[in-house]
Structures are given as structure tokens and as C-alpha cells.
Scaffold this motif. Structure first.
Motif, PDB file in Angstrom:
ATOM      1  N   TRP A   1      40.691  42.424 177.820  1.00 47.79           N
ATOM      2  CA  TRP A   1      40.360  43.185 179.022  1.00 47.79           C
ATOM      3  C   TRP A   1      40.034  44.658 178.718  1.00 47.79           C
TER       4      TRP A   1
ATOM      5  N   PRO B   1      46.011  46.349 190.103  1.00 47.94           N
ATOM      6  CA  PRO B   1      45.092  45.221 189.974  1.00 47.94           C
ATOM      7  C   PRO B   1      43.852  45.413 190.849  1.00 47.94           C
ATOM      8  N   GLY B   2      42.679  45.331 190.248  1.00 51.28           N
ATOM      9  CA  GLY B   2      41.424  45.460 190.984  1.00 51.28           C
ATOM     10  C   GLY B   2      40.992  46.890 191.250  1.00 51.28           C
ATOM     11  N   SER B   3      41.851  47.847 190.966  1.00 51.79           N
ATOM     12  CA  SER B   3      41.496  49.247 191.204  1.00 51.79           C
ATOM     13  C   SER B   3      40.616  49.779 190.078  1.00 51.79           C
ATOM     14  N   ARG B   4      40.017  50.958 190.332  1.00 46.84           N
ATOM     15  CA  ARG B   4      38.983  51.470 189.433  1.00 46.84           C
ATOM     16  C   ARG B   4      39.482  51.713 188.015  1.00 46.84           C
ATOM     17  N   GLY B   5      40.675  52.282 187.912  1.00 47.38           N
ATOM     18  CA  GLY B   5      41.190  52.649 186.589  1.00 47.38           C
ATOM     19  C   GLY B   5      41.823  51.489 185.826  1.00 47.38           C
ATOM     20  N   GLY B   6      42.009  50.364 186.509  1.00 46.79           N
ATOM     21  CA  GLY B   6      42.649  49.219 185.871  1.00 46.79           C
ATOM     22  C   GLY B   6      44.145  49.168 186.140  1.00 46.79           C
TER      23      GLY B   6
ATOM     24  N   ASP C   1      39.207  56.889 196.638  1.00 46.36           N
ATOM     25  CA  ASP C   1      40.233  57.336 195.663  1.00 46.36           C
ATOM     26  C   ASP C   1      40.416  56.364 194.502  1.00 46.36           C
ATOM     27  N   GLY C   2      39.602  55.309 194.455  1.00 43.55           N
ATOM     28  CA  GLY C   2      39.656  54.378 193.341  1.00 43.55           C
ATOM     29  C   GLY C   2      40.560  53.178 193.569  1.00 43.55           C
TER      30      GLY C   2
ATOM     31  N   ALA D   1      44.224  55.356 191.685  1.00 47.06           N
ATOM     32  CA  ALA D   1      43.115  54.653 191.021  1.00 47.06           C
ATOM     33  C   ALA D   1      43.581  53.504 190.128  1.00 47.06           C
TER      34      ALA D   1
ATOM     35  N   TRP E   1      36.010  49.327 195.816  1.00 49.74           N
ATOM     36  CA  TRP E   1      36.990  50.423 195.775  1.00 49.74           C
ATOM     37  C   TRP E   1      36.846  51.390 196.939  1.00 49.74           C
TER      38      TRP E   1
END
Lengths: 246, 246
Positions: B171, A159-164, B241-242, A156, B238
């Protein structure tokens, strides 16, 4: 600075001593002592550290009618009227060759108690001045490393993923350590740290994975000499006004 | 949602009421009320908000022997035993169409008291769940904007520059607002906010510049309808899995 010579100070940040963060701090201490080093810990929750920079920390005010934090910091340093808790925290850092910040990722950054540790401990006029910063910083020659836990799985993040992206999320803390002169080593991230809502089989495999992760952390701490610090911009990269030289 | 319809809530963060941050909050309130809107303020220093997420906030513990913050948050929300200060803060956000976070940049991020406002106010199981996040977040349809002051001049900021890049530094806060459903508008940055160590001539020009900046902020708040929110990754970007869809 390895083995018997090395002194490590761990700033430990978690409200629950039996948390996985607690296990990581104990694993680090055991590993570093096993290598012949010494280890001290500052448990910010345990000591009730106040992370809020505010007037009541300053007994002898330079400006009693108006609270300007940086002016009071400079005055307190100069007149040696520093808040006692800061004298302790700064002494701990001064004695260390390596500083570990151990904390859970909360809302894409450090818990407030650690953010405020920086707000208060990195004292203007003492720990930094306009010239004593970055490569010429107060803690020059010392190393620092973040050890961070997060509930979400590794997939997760990025870059660009849900968790940051951890590079972005840890930048403010890591650059602040660079600001006061530390060489910052790449962080150690523990993913998927959670224990609720799992079946027995899932829970067992989770526990096995987290136990294995403690061993990885301990092992990594024994090989820090081989690790290059992160590269951050420094004096030669800037014009006089602070802009980047292109 | 402009004019008479719009209600704005300002989360105000500075230890000194007569600071420039105080002036920015007053300028925003005057401007928005002049446009026919209503404005409330939560002064975190003024109310003595405790930014530290810890056991003592929870009177009715689901796990009395071990403090797991997210488990206690979910339990408190479900049983309506939420800490009173959080009920107030959340009610303020629920009633707002626009939320302004007014704060000084300290160590490349928000002061601890604001970081901890996020740690505590964005309650697990209440303000977010695994599905009620981002584009499906609790505060969907509301807008948020950061108004940030910094002592250094504009030239010192940007990628690779001495003061850091605001996109990176803000951010974590902005993405956290996105996480709970806000549309986040581009931030308003006030540069060179300081008043010490200048000659009279420099001080006069500084004051003129800061006065002008207040007018810019007031004017900007009257034209928010024209502003596109910042773009952050969201569910369609996403995998399950994120991870980011490439």
C-alpha cells in the motif's frame, strides 16, 4: 522495569538536528532521565549510516562471485565478521528495555535511512532464524514504540482519507519489530508539523500546539506500563505453512 | 499505447545482477520489445543511487543554516538546480507510458534504495503540489506496476498469515505512485524465490517453477490493456480537510 531500572534506546531519524523530530527526541530523553532511567541515542543521519544492503559491507564473503544478502548475513554472524556499524546498532538494542524509533513520515512510510536500518540490522541467522521469530524472537521481553511526525493535520488521516491510514502505513515497520520479538506499543503521532507559509498569528498558534505536543509525548512516556502492546498474529494463529488458521 | 507505441521504463532494484530479480527484468524487456515497444532500465544498485535525502544533494541552498528537505526540493526545482541523478530519473519517468518497479520484498516493503528513490525523485513543488496530486497528478495517464519477489511460499501470505498481506505491505508504495498520478495496475508477485538449502530434486522443481513464472510474467505484460487499475481514494472521496466523505 520503570524508573531507575529502565534503559531506553532512541533510533533518531532526521537530517536536521533543529527539526521538530530533534525536539521530540530531546523531550523523550529528558522525560525518561527525569524518571530515573538511562537513555542512549543512535542518530542515523549524524553517524552517516549506510542504509543500502550491498556487497561492500562484507569483508569475508562466503560467495565472492555472487552476492546473496541473506547468505552473507548468516556467514558474517557465524564467523563474527559483522560490519562494525551493525555491531554497534545491535548492541544498543540488546542493552535497551525500550526502543523508540523517532522519524518523519515520508511517502507513507519511514525515510530510506530507517528502512535500510532494518534491512541491515535485523541479520538473518543472528537476529532471526525460521524458529526464532515473532513470539520467540530475539528481542523478546523488550518494548518498542514509533514516534512519527507528519505535516498534514489529523483530519487527513484514517481509512479512505487523503493522507492514508496510520495502521496500514506503519504496519510494515511495526510488524517487522514484532518479527524480531519486540512488544510494539501504540505509536505516538505528531500531526501538522510544519513551519512554512503561515502568517504570524498562525505560526504562533502552531508553535504553541507543537510545544504542547512535546509535553504530551513526555507525559505519555511516563505511563507506558499502563499501555497494552498492539496485537499481531503469532505462532498459535498459523498453520505450519504460515497460512492463518480460520 | 500497445505494441509499437508503448515505451516502458523499468526501475530495477537488486544488488546482484544474476538474481531472479535480474531474470524478471530481462524477461520483461524481451517480452515488451517483442511486442514492438521500447524499454529503458534504471538499475539503482548499478548506478550507485543514493537513497538518503540530505543536505549535500543541494548545491544552491535556500536555507543554508537549516536543512528543510521540502523547502530545498521546491527551491531546486524552481531554480533548475536539481541534483543531476534526479533529472535523469525524472526524465526516464516522463518518457514512459508504463513504469515497472522490480524489487525483492525486504522487511515487508521495498529495499531502502527504492524507498529513498521515492523520497528524492518525487520532488515537492515539481512532481507534486497541494493541488497537483492523485487524480490531478504529474504522471496522469501513465501506468505503473510492481513486480515483487519473496522467499516465502504463497500460502504464507494474506490477512493474518505469517508473511503478511500484500495489499497492506504494498500500500505505501502503490499509494505513493497514485499520489503522483500513476494508474497502478495489480502487482505481479513471485513467491518462493530462493535457492539455498534444497536437495537436488527440490532444486530442480524450484528452478522449473521459477522458469515457468518468468513466462507468466512475460505473458501478463502482453495483456495489460485488459487489466483494470487498482482503485484508490481520490479527490471526489474527500472533504476539504482531507477526511473521507462517509
Amino acid at each position: 522495569m520503570e524508573g531507575t531500572q529502565m534503559h531506553t534506546h532512541i533510533v533518531h531519524v532526521h537530517p536536521e538536528p533543529h527539526s521538530y523530530n530533534g525536539a521530540l527526541t530531546r523531550a523523550a530523553k529528558t522525560s525518561l532521565e527525569h524518571l530515573g532511567g538511562t537513555v542512549t541515542t543512535s542518530d542515523l543521519y549524524g553517524s552517516g549510516f549506510d542504509p543500502v544492503e550491498r556487497a561492500r559491507h562484507y569483508a569475508d564473503r562466503v560467495q565472492p562471485d555472487r552476492f546473496a544478502p541473506l547468505a552473507e548475513q548468516r556467514h558474517a554472524w557465524k564467523t563474527q565478521t559483522m560490519p562494525k556499524d551493525l555491531v554497534t546498532e545491535i548492541g544498543d538494542l540488546e542493552r535497551a528495555d525500550l526502543v523508540i524509533l523517532q522519524f518523519p513520515l515520508w511517502w507513507h512510510g519511514p525515510p530510506a535511512i530507517l528502512k535500510g536500518w532494518m534491512d541491515r540490522v535485523f541479520v538473518s541467522g543472528g537476529i532471526y532464524t525460521s524458529r526464532m521469530r515473532y513470539g520467540t524472537g530475539y528481542f523478546k521481553g523488550k518494548r518498542a514504540i514509533l514516534s512519527v511526525t507528519t505535516g498534514a493535520p489529523r483530519a487527513a488521516f484514517g481509512p479512505g482519507s487523503r493522507g492514508g491510514d496510520f495502521e496500514t502505513m506503519l504496519w510494515p515497520v511495526q510488524y517487522s519489530l514484532h518479527y524480531v520479538g519486540f512488544s510494539v506499543l501504540p505509536p505516538f503521532i505528531s500531526y501538522g508539523v510544519q513551519g512554512h507559509g503561515y502568517s504570524y498569528e498562525e505560526q504562533s498558534s502552531l508553535e504553541a500546539r507543537l510545544r504542547e505536543n512535546l509535553a504530551v509525548w513526555a507525559s505519555q512516556l511516563s505511563k507506558l506500563e499502563d499501555v497494552d502492546p498492539l496485537r499481531f498474529p503469532d505462532w498459535p494463529d498459523w498453520n505450519e505453512d504460515g497460512s492463518a488458521i480460520r
